[in-house]
Write a protein that holds these residues in place. Structure first.
Motif, PDB file in Angstrom:
ATOM      1  N   MET A   1      19.941  41.589  52.647  1.00 51.03           N
ATOM      2  CA  MET A   1      20.801  41.226  51.792  1.00 51.03           C
ATOM      3  C   MET A   1      20.786  39.837  51.081  1.00 51.03           C
ATOM      4  O   MET A   1      20.996  39.525  50.131  1.00 51.03           O
ATOM      5  CB  MET A   1      22.085  41.770  52.202  1.00 51.03           C
ATOM      6  N   GLU A   2      20.495  38.968  52.199  1.00 50.54           N
ATOM      7  CA  GLU A   2      20.609  37.406  51.678  1.00 50.54           C
ATOM      8  C   GLU A   2      19.253  37.179  50.879  1.00 50.54           C
ATOM      9  O   GLU A   2      19.455  36.495  49.939  1.00 50.54           O
ATOM     10  CB  GLU A   2      20.443  36.628  53.052  1.00 50.54           C
ATOM     11  N   VAL A   3      18.258  37.791  51.344  1.00 50.81           N
ATOM     12  CA  VAL A   3      17.188  37.667  50.509  1.00 50.81           C
ATOM     13  C   VAL A   3      17.173  38.303  48.990  1.00 50.81           C
ATOM     14  O   VAL A   3      16.747  37.463  47.888  1.00 50.81           O
ATOM     15  CB  VAL A   3      15.787  38.091  51.118  1.00 50.81           C
ATOM     16  N   VAL A   4      17.632  39.285  48.967  1.00 55.08           N
ATOM     17  CA  VAL A   4      18.090  39.882  47.582  1.00 55.08           C
ATOM     18  C   VAL A   4      18.841  38.998  46.811  1.00 55.08           C
ATOM     19  O   VAL A   4      18.616  38.934  45.603  1.00 55.08           O
ATOM     20  CB  VAL A   4      18.411  41.492  47.889  1.00 55.08           C
ATOM     21  N   ALA A   5      19.823  38.357  47.447  1.00 50.55           N
ATOM     22  CA  ALA A   5      20.791  37.699  46.640  1.00 50.55           C
ATOM     23  C   ALA A   5      20.113  36.742  46.200  1.00 50.55           C
ATOM     24  O   ALA A   5      20.661  35.958  45.274  1.00 50.55           O
ATOM     25  CB  ALA A   5      22.124  37.300  47.763  1.00 50.55           C
ATOM     26  N   ALA A   6      19.323  35.810  47.067  1.00 51.01           N
ATOM     27  CA  ALA A   6      18.450  34.731  46.699  1.00 51.01           C
ATOM     28  C   ALA A   6      17.588  35.055  45.545  1.00 51.01           C
ATOM     29  O   ALA A   6      17.547  34.042  44.408  1.00 51.01           O
ATOM     30  CB  ALA A   6      17.741  34.229  47.788  1.00 51.01           C
ATOM     31  N   VAL A   7      17.141  36.140  45.237  1.00 52.99           N
ATOM     32  CA  VAL A   7      16.172  36.475  44.358  1.00 52.99           C
ATOM     33  C   VAL A   7      16.973  36.735  42.987  1.00 52.99           C
ATOM     34  O   VAL A   7      16.697  36.032  41.932  1.00 52.99           O
ATOM     35  CB  VAL A   7      15.372  37.934  44.453  1.00 52.99           C
ATOM     36  N   VAL A   8      18.241  37.359  43.016  1.00 54.13           N
ATOM     37  CA  VAL A   8      18.827  37.576  41.938  1.00 54.13           C
ATOM     38  C   VAL A   8      19.613  36.042  41.516  1.00 54.13           C
ATOM     39  O   VAL A   8      19.533  35.951  40.285  1.00 54.13           O
ATOM     40  CB  VAL A   8      20.287  38.559  42.423  1.00 54.13           C
ATOM     41  N   PHE A   9      20.218  35.374  42.572  1.00 56.84           N
ATOM     42  CA  PHE A   9      20.554  34.113  42.196  1.00 56.84           C
ATOM     43  C   PHE A   9      19.816  33.136  41.634  1.00 56.84           C
ATOM     44  O   PHE A   9      19.805  32.420  40.429  1.00 56.84           O
ATOM     45  CB  PHE A   9      21.283  33.388  43.250  1.00 56.84           C
ATOM     46  N   ALA A  10      18.385  33.181  42.093  1.00 58.63           N
ATOM     47  CA  ALA A  10      17.319  32.304  41.604  1.00 58.63           C
ATOM     48  C   ALA A  10      16.781  32.559  40.079  1.00 58.63           C
ATOM     49  O   ALA A  10      16.697  31.670  39.235  1.00 58.63           O
ATOM     50  CB  ALA A  10      16.283  32.332  42.589  1.00 58.63           C
ATOM     51  N   LEU A  11      16.960  33.941  39.955  1.00 61.18           N
ATOM     52  CA  LEU A  11      16.671  34.423  38.548  1.00 61.18           C
ATOM     53  C   LEU A  11      17.679  34.291  37.547  1.00 61.18           C
ATOM     54  O   LEU A  11      17.100  34.071  36.061  1.00 61.18           O
ATOM     55  CB  LEU A  11      16.009  35.756  38.486  1.00 61.18           C
ATOM     56  N   THR A  12      18.841  34.254  37.867  1.00 60.92           N
ATOM     57  CA  THR A  12      19.863  34.392  36.794  1.00 60.92           C
ATOM     58  C   THR A  12      20.374  32.974  36.569  1.00 60.92           C
ATOM     59  O   THR A  12      21.195  32.567  35.613  1.00 60.92           O
ATOM     60  CB  THR A  12      21.021  35.224  37.063  1.00 60.92           C
ATOM     61  N   LEU A  13      20.354  32.064  37.590  1.00 65.60           N
ATOM     62  CA  LEU A  13      20.889  30.729  37.667  1.00 65.60           C
ATOM     63  C   LEU A  13      20.320  29.833  36.263  1.00 65.60           C
ATOM     64  O   LEU A  13      21.477  29.247  35.795  1.00 65.60           O
ATOM     65  CB  LEU A  13      20.691  30.043  38.731  1.00 65.60           C
ATOM     66  N   PRO A  14      19.435  29.743  35.862  1.00 68.13           N
ATOM     67  CA  PRO A  14      18.977  28.904  34.745  1.00 68.13           C
ATOM     68  C   PRO A  14      19.663  29.647  33.561  1.00 68.13           C
ATOM     69  O   PRO A  14      19.860  28.988  32.830  1.00 68.13           O
ATOM     70  CB  PRO A  14      17.423  29.202  34.798  1.00 68.13           C
ATOM     71  N   ARG A  15      19.691  30.877  33.376  1.00 68.92           N
ATOM     72  CA  ARG A  15      20.495  31.633  32.194  1.00 68.92           C
ATOM     73  C   ARG A  15      21.833  31.205  32.436  1.00 68.92           C
ATOM     74  O   ARG A  15      22.419  30.892  31.203  1.00 68.92           O
ATOM     75  CB  ARG A  15      20.320  33.217  32.422  1.00 68.92           C
ATOM     76  N   LEU A  16      22.497  31.148  33.420  1.00 67.23           N
ATOM     77  CA  LEU A  16      23.923  30.709  33.501  1.00 67.23           C
ATOM     78  C   LEU A  16      24.087  29.403  33.097  1.00 67.23           C
ATOM     79  O   LEU A  16      25.093  29.063  32.515  1.00 67.23           O
ATOM     80  CB  LEU A  16      24.392  31.028  34.902  1.00 67.23           C
TER      81      LEU A  16
END
Length: 142
Positions: A1-16
């Protein structure tokens, strides 16, 4: 779950960051960001392998002495959280490294990668203290 959260966060953070107009506390040049993220990714995968080897050796040594001693580790075992954090830090750093461009360095993401390394170091030190406390003579008696 932590790795999935890291992937989602890494891909969405620049947009945010672009959407909300966040300003980074620390600015990075392209080369500095790439070197930092490459060191984080390489260091975290190496540290993960080292800790996995050390924990395996500890478990094998304890099991050879007395299988009942493994119950001590069951009460203190937080290694899934530790390895999840290590792998999430590695994954986050690697994905952010792929987003570094000459005209667009994801400063906020690089700073978060550094903070994840600090969190991983704290968790590693906590694991060492836990093993030291649990596996000393006094800890085994308790």
């Amino acid at each position: 779950m932590e790795v999935v959260a890291a992937v989602v966060f890494a891909l969405t953070l620049p947009r945010l960051r672009r959407h909300f107009g966040w300003r980074p506390l620390i600015g990075y040049e392209e080369g500095t960001a790439q070197a930092t993220l490459a060191a984080i990714a390489g260091g975290m995968i190496t540290l993960t392998g080292f800790v996995l080897t050390a924990v395996t050796l500890i478990v094998q040594t304890i099991q050879a002495q007395s299988p009942r001693l493994l119950q001590v580790l069951d009460r203190t075992d937080r290694t899934p959280l530790l390895f999840g954090t290590f792998m999430a830090t590695f994954t986050f750093g690697l994905l952010v490294l792929g987003q570094v461009r000459a005209n667009a360095v994801p400063d906020v993401s690089v700073t978060i990668s550094v903070l994840l390394v600090l969190l991983s170091a704290c968790l590693f030190l906590r694991l060492l203290v836990t093993f030291r406390t649990a596996l000393t003579t006094g800890g085994l008696v308790r």
